[in-house]
Every structure is written in C-alpha cells, then in structure tokens.
Design an enzyme around this catalytic site. Structure first.
Site, PDB file in Angstrom:
ATOM      1  N   GLU A 114       0.706  -1.205  -0.151  1.00  0.00           N
ATOM      2  CA  GLU A 114       0.123   0.006  -0.039  1.00  0.00           C
ATOM      3  C   GLU A 114       1.014   1.359  -0.064  1.00  0.00           C
ATOM      4  O   GLU A 114       0.478   2.311  -0.672  1.00  0.00           O
ATOM      5  CB  GLU A 114      -0.742   0.144   1.336  1.00  0.00           C
ATOM      6  CG  GLU A 114      -2.065  -0.869   1.312  1.00  0.00           C
ATOM      7  CD  GLU A 114      -2.838  -1.163   2.581  1.00  0.00           C
ATOM      8  OE1 GLU A 114      -4.030  -1.247   2.205  1.00  0.00           O
ATOM      9  OE2 GLU A 114      -2.244  -0.945   3.398  1.00  0.00           O
ATOM     10  N   GLU A 134      -3.008 -10.127   3.408  1.00  0.00           N
ATOM     11  CA  GLU A 134      -4.031  -9.691   4.823  1.00  0.00           C
ATOM     12  C   GLU A 134      -5.176 -11.067   4.665  1.00  0.00           C
ATOM     13  O   GLU A 134      -5.766 -11.289   5.574  1.00  0.00           O
ATOM     14  CB  GLU A 134      -4.498  -8.462   4.780  1.00  0.00           C
ATOM     15  CG  GLU A 134      -3.738  -7.291   4.877  1.00  0.00           C
ATOM     16  CD  GLU A 134      -3.131  -6.742   3.739  1.00  0.00           C
ATOM     17  OE1 GLU A 134      -2.479  -5.634   3.865  1.00  0.00           O
ATOM     18  OE2 GLU A 134      -2.897  -7.368   2.668  1.00  0.00           O
TER      19      GLU A 134
END
Length: 260
Positions: A114, A134
C-alpha cells in the site's frame, strides 16, 4: 534544509533538493509501528513545509521494502473503532505534496505494498516481491489497497492478488504495470535518486501541480478532470517559473527555477 528523524527506525538523508526517507527496522522486515507512523507523519509535514525539498525517495533497509504494519502491535487497539481511526503511514505518504519515488528493494507486503502504491513512481529491484497477504489472516488492507491496486494493474490482476494473498515477483509487477522499472538490486537506490534529481530540476510549482492533477484525473469524471487540468494550466502559466521557462527556451539555455 534541516529535516531529521527523531527515531533511528526512520532514517532521513538529504542530497541537495532530494530527501531519501528509509524505513530502518530490518530485523522486523521494516514492519511499521504506530510510533513510526507518527514520526513519518511529522517528517512529511516538515518536507511539505520546506521549499528547498523538491523530490522524495522512499525505501527500506535490508531485504524488505516493508512488510506493512507490525502485526504484533495491532492488539494494542482497545476496539475496532480505535483501530479504524488510527493515523497510519499510508495516510502520511498520501499527504506528501512533493513527488515521491518508491525504491522497492525487497518484500513489499501488505501495508508495504500500500505504501508503494501511494508513491507517485515505483522502481523495483530484481529481487523485490509484492503481496496483499491480509486475506490469509482474516482481514483486508485498509490503506487504499483495493482502489490503488486496481487502478495500477487492473481489476482481474488486483482480484488475483487480493483474494489469494499470494506474492508476485518483480518481472510480473513490471508486466502488469505495478512498477515502471526493474533494475539490479545494487543499482536501485542510485537509479531512484537519479530520477528524483531530474524531477527536482524541474519547476517545482509545475511538478507539484502535475501531481495534484494526476490525483484529480483518477477521482473526477473525465470532462471535469479536463476542465480542472485547464484551470491548473492557467495557474502554472502565470508563474515566474513559467516565464523563465519560455525565456530559456527562446534563448536556448537551461532555465533556473525558484518556485515563484
């Protein structure tokens, strides 16, 4: 220019108008704690306020760019609401008005991916790998992962990464458009800083406006984005730097730009 870090876990180095910010926790694959996020936010504020800084390189120490948030610290949040309202490193990077180049030296996993997506330009070492893992742990990214990844590599490739959590290598990242260049690991930082120096040599108002305009282009309907671009063009055209650029072109000499 006197931008410094107040923790050894975030290193800051200046070379003329280029600042290199390095996540410096190699023993934990540069996993980021809340305290590191807060320090990065302070550093970003200092960079934005310093007219001498014209470009930023963001990278990591050791074999990782960043493994994202330090999972061992996530249970410190008393409630999901507190976790939701935290300030994190992706928020900080998104607030940088100066152009920022990600020099991805190794693992860019989770929040590390990210963070790289939040940067304007991404260059990777041949040894770099990228993942959104994740989902393997029962949650999803929250720092812009889905939107930024889909915008970068397309919906189907983003779905593959987000739903499997599996890693891709640097060659695949280049083929998908996740990064602009792949270089030997030993050349990565030099190449990123070289590119940052080129950007830093350009008129700073025009560069920062180009960054803001790109963000608007992704977030506005096309016709509104074109209107916005025309307005930004008029603003930059009226600057002293633009007048200097026109004069330098007419006189066949390099321009000297001061951000006015």
């Amino acid at each position: 220019m006197s931008i410094t870090s107040q923790t050894e876990l975030i290193a800051v180095e200046a070379d003329g108008p280029v600042i290199t910010v390095r996540v410096n926790r190699p023993d934990k694959l540069n996993a980021v704690t809340q305290e590191m996020s807060e320090e990065l936010e302070r550093i970003v504020g200092a960079i934005n306020d310093d007219a001498q800084v014209r470009a930023v390189v963001y990278t990591g120490t050791g074999r990782a760019f960043s493994a994202g948030s330090d999972i061992a610290t996530l249970d410190q949040y008393a409630t999901p609401w507190e976790f939701r309202n935290r300030r994190d490193y992706c928020d900080a990077l998104r607030e940088l008005r100066k152009p920022v180049i990600a020099a991805i030296n190794g693992y860019a996993f989770g929040g590390g991916l990210e963070a790289s997506l939040t940067c304007d330009i991404r260059i990777a070492a041949e040894t770099a790998t990228f993942a959104a893992p994740e989902v393997k742990l029962g949650w999803i990214g929250g720092g812009g992962m889905s939107a930024l990844l889909a915008a970068s590599i397309g919906a189907t490739n983003a779905a593959l990464m987000l739903m499997t959590g599996e890693a891709i290598d640097a060659a695949t990242a280049l083929a998908w458009g996740l990064v602009s260049e792949v270089v030997p690991a030993g050349d990565l930082l030099e190449r990123a800083q070289e590119l940052a120096a080129v950007i830093a040599s350009r008129p700073p108002i025009a560069v920062e406006t180009a960054k803001a305009n790109l963000r608007a282009a992704w977030n506005l309907p096309q016709e509104q984005a074109i209107v916005y671009e025309r307005e930004m063009q008029a603003i930059t055209f009226a600057t002293d730097d633009a007048a200097e650029g026109r004069a330098a072109f007419a006189e066949r000499r390099p321009g000297t730009f001061h951000g006015h």
